[in-house]
Design a protein around this motif. Structure first.
Motif, mmCIF file in Angstrom:
data_model
loop_
_atom_site.group_PDB
_atom_site.id
_atom_site.type_symbol
_atom_site.label_atom_id
_atom_site.label_comp_id
_atom_site.label_asym_id
_atom_site.label_seq_id
_atom_site.Cartn_x
_atom_site.Cartn_y
_atom_site.Cartn_z
ATOM 1 N N THR A 36 0.822 -1.209 0.000
ATOM 2 C CA THR A 36 0.000 0.000 0.000
ATOM 3 C C THR A 36 0.859 1.262 0.000
ATOM 4 O OG1 THR A 36 -1.683 -1.218 1.236
ATOM 5 C CG2 THR A 36 -1.914 1.164 1.130
ATOM 6 N N LEU A 37 1.937 1.235 0.779
ATOM 7 C CA LEU A 37 2.879 2.356 0.746
ATOM 8 C C LEU A 37 3.450 2.520 -0.664
ATOM 9 C CD1 LEU A 37 4.862 1.784 4.084
ATOM 10 C CD2 LEU A 37 3.032 3.427 3.658
ATOM 11 N N SER A 38 3.702 1.395 -1.324
ATOM 12 C CA SER A 38 4.206 1.448 -2.696
ATOM 13 C C SER A 38 3.171 2.063 -3.634
ATOM 14 C CB SER A 38 4.567 0.034 -3.180
ATOM 15 O OG SER A 38 5.540 -0.560 -2.345
ATOM 16 N N LEU A 39 1.896 1.743 -3.386
ATOM 17 C CA LEU A 39 0.831 2.265 -4.242
ATOM 18 C C LEU A 39 0.740 3.779 -4.150
ATOM 19 C CD1 LEU A 39 -1.628 1.683 -6.095
ATOM 20 C CD2 LEU A 39 -3.024 1.554 -4.009
ATOM 21 N N ILE A 40 0.755 4.307 -2.929
ATOM 22 C CA ILE A 40 0.635 5.758 -2.794
ATOM 23 C C ILE A 40 1.918 6.446 -3.241
ATOM 24 C CG2 ILE A 40 1.429 5.906 -0.397
ATOM 25 C CD1 ILE A 40 -1.483 7.839 -2.017
ATOM 26 N N ALA A 41 3.075 5.773 -3.066
ATOM 27 C CA ALA A 41 4.324 6.322 -3.605
ATOM 28 C C ALA A 41 4.287 6.318 -5.123
ATOM 29 C CB ALA A 41 5.519 5.517 -3.101
ATOM 30 N N PHE A 42 3.627 5.298 -5.704
ATOM 31 C CA PHE A 42 3.440 5.230 -7.154
ATOM 32 C C PHE A 42 2.670 6.452 -7.644
ATOM 33 C CE2 PHE A 42 0.253 4.276 -10.400
ATOM 34 C CZ PHE A 42 1.043 3.898 -11.476
ATOM 35 N N ALA A 43 1.600 6.801 -6.907
ATOM 36 C CA ALA A 43 0.803 7.966 -7.302
ATOM 37 C C ALA A 43 1.635 9.236 -7.247
ATOM 38 C CB ALA A 43 -0.425 8.089 -6.398
ATOM 39 N N SER A 44 2.471 9.338 -6.222
ATOM 40 C CA SER A 44 3.308 10.516 -6.096
ATOM 41 C C SER A 44 4.342 10.580 -7.210
ATOM 42 C CB SER A 44 4.005 10.518 -4.735
ATOM 43 O OG SER A 44 4.833 11.640 -4.599
ATOM 44 N N VAL A 100 -3.794 8.632 6.807
ATOM 45 C CA VAL A 100 -5.111 8.653 6.152
ATOM 46 C C VAL A 100 -5.517 10.090 5.842
ATOM 47 C CG1 VAL A 100 -7.572 8.172 6.478
ATOM 48 C CG2 VAL A 100 -5.867 6.463 7.153
ATOM 49 N N PHE A 101 -5.320 10.989 6.813
ATOM 50 C CA PHE A 101 -5.675 12.395 6.596
ATOM 51 C C PHE A 101 -4.833 13.003 5.473
ATOM 52 C CE2 PHE A 101 -5.029 16.935 7.590
ATOM 53 C CZ PHE A 101 -6.343 17.364 7.519
ATOM 54 N N SER A 102 -3.540 12.709 5.437
ATOM 55 C CA SER A 102 -2.657 13.263 4.407
ATOM 56 C C SER A 102 -3.049 12.773 3.015
ATOM 57 C CB SER A 102 -1.196 12.887 4.707
ATOM 58 O OG SER A 102 -0.761 13.440 5.925
ATOM 59 N N ILE A 103 -3.394 11.503 2.911
ATOM 60 C CA ILE A 103 -3.840 10.966 1.614
ATOM 61 C C ILE A 103 -5.115 11.665 1.168
ATOM 62 C CG2 ILE A 103 -4.650 8.901 0.417
ATOM 63 C CD1 ILE A 103 -2.856 7.234 2.242
ATOM 64 N N GLY A 132 -0.722 17.616 1.342
ATOM 65 C CA GLY A 132 -0.988 16.191 1.521
ATOM 66 C C GLY A 132 0.216 15.342 1.180
ATOM 67 N N SER A 133 0.883 15.662 0.076
ATOM 68 C CA SER A 133 2.038 14.878 -0.358
ATOM 69 C C SER A 133 3.183 14.975 0.640
ATOM 70 C CB SER A 133 2.504 15.352 -1.737
ATOM 71 O OG SER A 133 3.654 14.666 -2.150
ATOM 72 N N GLY A 134 3.375 16.160 1.236
ATOM 73 C CA GLY A 134 4.434 16.303 2.231
ATOM 74 C C GLY A 134 4.247 15.346 3.394
ATOM 75 N N GLY A 135 3.010 15.239 3.872
ATOM 76 C CA GLY A 135 2.729 14.285 4.934
ATOM 77 C C GLY A 135 2.889 12.850 4.485
ATOM 78 N N VAL A 136 2.394 12.529 3.292
ATOM 79 C CA VAL A 136 2.458 11.155 2.782
ATOM 80 C C VAL A 136 3.899 10.691 2.627
ATOM 81 C CG1 VAL A 136 2.049 9.741 0.738
ATOM 82 C CG2 VAL A 136 0.202 11.145 1.664
ATOM 83 N N MET A 137 4.726 11.484 1.951
ATOM 84 C CA MET A 137 6.093 11.048 1.664
ATOM 85 C C MET A 137 6.925 10.947 2.943
ATOM 86 S SD MET A 137 5.646 10.443 -1.374
ATOM 87 C CE MET A 137 7.282 9.781 -1.684
ATOM 88 N N MET A 138 6.695 11.849 3.898
ATOM 89 C CA MET A 138 7.407 11.754 5.174
ATOM 90 C C MET A 138 6.982 10.505 5.934
ATOM 91 S SD MET A 138 7.101 12.263 8.692
ATOM 92 C CE MET A 138 5.590 13.188 8.810
ATOM 93 N N LEU A 139 5.674 10.221 5.940
ATOM 94 C CA LEU A 139 5.157 9.087 6.697
ATOM 95 C C LEU A 139 5.526 7.748 6.067
ATOM 96 C CD1 LEU A 139 1.714 10.608 7.642
ATOM 97 C CD2 LEU A 139 3.436 9.817 9.271
ATOM 98 N N ILE A 140 5.678 7.698 4.755
ATOM 99 C CA ILE A 140 6.103 6.451 4.109
ATOM 100 C C ILE A 140 7.448 6.003 4.676
ATOM 101 C CG2 ILE A 140 6.990 5.480 1.946
ATOM 102 C CD1 ILE A 140 4.767 6.946 0.486
ATOM 103 N N GLU A 141 8.413 6.921 4.701
ATOM 104 C CA GLU A 141 9.731 6.584 5.240
ATOM 105 C C GLU A 141 9.657 6.316 6.741
ATOM 106 O OE1 GLU A 141 12.489 9.607 4.131
ATOM 107 O OE2 GLU A 141 12.619 8.915 2.053
ATOM 108 N N LEU A 142 8.840 7.083 7.432
ATOM 109 C CA LEU A 142 8.735 6.935 8.879
ATOM 110 C C LEU A 142 8.120 5.586 9.253
ATOM 111 C CD1 LEU A 142 9.244 8.294 11.537
ATOM 112 C CD2 LEU A 142 7.060 9.480 11.318
ATOM 113 N N ILE A 143 7.099 5.161 8.543
ATOM 114 C CA ILE A 143 6.463 3.878 8.829
ATOM 115 C C ILE A 143 7.432 2.727 8.570
ATOM 116 C CG2 ILE A 143 4.643 2.293 8.056
ATOM 117 C CD1 ILE A 143 2.865 4.793 7.688
ATOM 118 N N ILE A 144 8.223 2.824 7.514
ATOM 119 C CA ILE A 144 9.232 1.800 7.249
ATOM 120 C C ILE A 144 10.249 1.759 8.394
ATOM 121 C CG2 ILE A 144 11.150 1.154 5.731
ATOM 122 C CD1 ILE A 144 9.470 2.079 3.386
#
Length: 525
Positions: A36-44, A100-103, A132-144
């Motif tokens: 799922t993280l890959s999917l939203i990173a794909f969109a970005s 979820v909010f950032s997406i 939204g993207s700023g939160g998403v991209m930061m959280l992708i790395e943070l969740i990993i």
């Protein structure tokens, strides 16, 4: 220089780990989250590569040449300014809620941008997208960082970035095609992807975090003053840098004033974070993350590599459309070598970091190649053979691809896992038509190609000279990255996960609501 913090034994917060120091064992839920993280990173990635190709056509259709700089930059300004606040909120409210909010914000901004009828409308949409993207991209790395130990992060960052290779590769072609057909779908395509990602995150992304006892405590933990200073100073600084040399001369007070105010505000922000008042419970960027040379060098490497990646990606399409006379679609096709090698190399580099555990050699090779790449671009002309500019792209993209997944682990090597959130010559008529940013508006249209041969040749020469300055600047900044590589030192990458934010046990039940506490379903990570 502070000593490296010793890794503590792994907490069984997620039920995903075996014994300390061993390779982690992953469940199906872990891989679903990674997908799922890959999917939203794909969109970005799709958004980034599509807009780089289509922006000249969009500004041409909206007659927004004067606002080209803001259409391109509002996304990045918002994306940058929001990240410290998002990092702190993710510690307080949990990763899942904020993700979820950032997406949702990213999808909402995409809808606004897709429905834009003029430049201000589009800029507003791009700004919301950036938030939204700023939160998403930061959280992708943070969740990993929350899911796997430091030694494995390069590998999983590479895995998350590998599906984005598809978006990055098809993005230029899709962008070129949509720019010709209907550019609004460049933004509308993000909405269904965001919807799928949100549903999966809501159901399966359940991470531990320290829940505040009340909403009042949650609000008091936020560094409101520090974040306000940071956002204002960064926006002011970026406004000056964006306007300088494009909308206004560098000597103009309209450029100097915001740059000076932004720089002073940024300095005040760090002073405030260093010595916060008694009422500031938690600072958003703790000074300790800058306490050793490796983390400082890593932050600078991340800054330079990220900046130059955007720098190069935006100006290759200008070269193709402005000097070679290609359509947006063909410019997208011509940009495929860069994108393909960029993400493919990122996957390989992440795997090498996990296997070898040494980041300095990778950084050195990365900066050598990504400095050589723009240096070679200085030789570009309107008749450069295809095989030559393809290889120029490949050299540059391999260097940048090596840096993508290897910078964050280098920064985190000298810091504890608990700090993960804080880290992350023409006639006057033609001259009048192309000045004040409108050169970008007409680069993808038929204007240049319809000029008289002599004037057309002069316009192409101006584009080439301007691009030459772009490539020289990229070389200069890339060279400073080489210096930063010499400053950082090797620190063994931890093989154990020491975090309070790992995956919850799959059998864990909802906590009973107690008097004086917040419902865990309200603030659940």
């Amino acid at each position: 220089m502070s000593a490296e913090p010793s890794p503590s034994s792994t907490e069984a917060t997620s039920g995903e780990l075996t014994e300390p120091g061993s390779e982690t064992t992953k469940s199906w839920r872990f891989y679903l989250i990674i997908a799922t993280l890959s999917l939203i990173a794909f969109a970005s990635a799709l958004e980034g590569s599509v807009i780089a190709i289509a922006l000249p056509q969009i500004t041409h259709e909206l007659s927004a040449g004067d606002n080209y700089v803001w259409i391109a930059s509002s996304y990045l300004v918002a994306q940058t300014a929001i990240q410290p606040l998002c990092a702190q909120l993710s510690n307080i409210l949990g990763r899942r809620n904020l993700m979820v909010f950032s997406i949702a914000v990213f999808a909402f901004g995409s809808g606004i941008a897709g429905g834009a009828t003029d430049a201000p409308f589009l800029i507003a949409g791009r700004t919301v997208q950036g938030l939204g993207s700023g939160g998403v991209m930061m959280l992708i790395e943070l969740i990993i960082c929350d899911l796997v130990p430091l030694r494995e992060r390069g590998k999983y960052l590479g895995y998350v970035q590998s599906p984005t290779a598809i978006g990055a590769i098809v993005g230029p072609v899709v962008g070129g095609a949509l720019a010709t057909a209907n550019w609004r779908w460049i933004f509308y395509l993000n909405i269904p992807i965001a919807g799928i990602a949100m549903i999966i995150m809501i159901i399966f992304l359940r991470l531990n975090h320290e829940k505040p006892r009340s909403w009042k405590q949650a609000v008091l933990r936020v560094d409101w003053i520090g974040n306000a200073i940071f956002v204002a100073s960064i926006c002011s600084l970026l406004v000056g840098l964006v306007f300088g040399g494009t909308v206004y001369a560098w000597s103009s007070w309209r450029v100097i004033l915001p740059v000076v105010l932004g720089a002073c505000g940024w300095l005040c922000f760090h002073v405030y974070e260093w010595k916060p008042p008694a009422f500031c419970k938690e600072v958003s960027i703790p000074p300790r993350i800058f306490a050793n040379r490796t983390s400082v060098a890593g932050f600078y490497i991340d800054f330079v590599s990220s900046m130059l990646l955007q720098w190069v990606a935006f100006f290759w399409p200008i070269y193709f459309q402005g000097t070679r006379g290609t359509s947006p679609l063909k410019a997208g096709i011509y940009f495929i070598p860069f994108e393909a090698f960029l993400l493919t190399t990122a996957v390989v580099a992440g795997g090498l970091l996990t296997k070898l555990g040494h980041y300095r050699p990778l950084h050195l090779v990365g900066f050598v190649l990504s400095t050589l790449g723009p240096g070679l671009n200085i030789l570009l002309s309107d008749s450069t053979p295809k095989v030559v500019w393809v290889w120029f792209q490949i050299v540059d993209s391999i260097g940048r691809g090596i840096l993508l997944p290897t910078t964050l682990p280098a920064i985190m090597a000298s810091l504890p896992d608990s700090d993960a959130a804080a880290i992350t010559g023409i006639d006057s008529a033609v001259r009048g038509t192309l000045q004040n940013g409108r050169a970008y508006q007409f680069v993808s249209g038929e204007y240049v190609q319809a000029l008289p041969p002599a004037v057309k040749a002069e316009v192409i020469t101006v584009y080439l000279r301007a691009l030459r300055a772009v490539w020289i600047g990229a070389v200069a900044f890339g060279a400073t990255g080489l210096v930063a590589v010499l400053v950082e030192k090797h620190i063994p990458l931890r093989t154990e996960l020491d975090t309070k934010y790992g995956l919850k046990h799959e059998e864990e039940k909802a906590t009973t609501v107690e008097h004086g506490t917040i419902d865990t379903r309200t603030l659940e990570g």
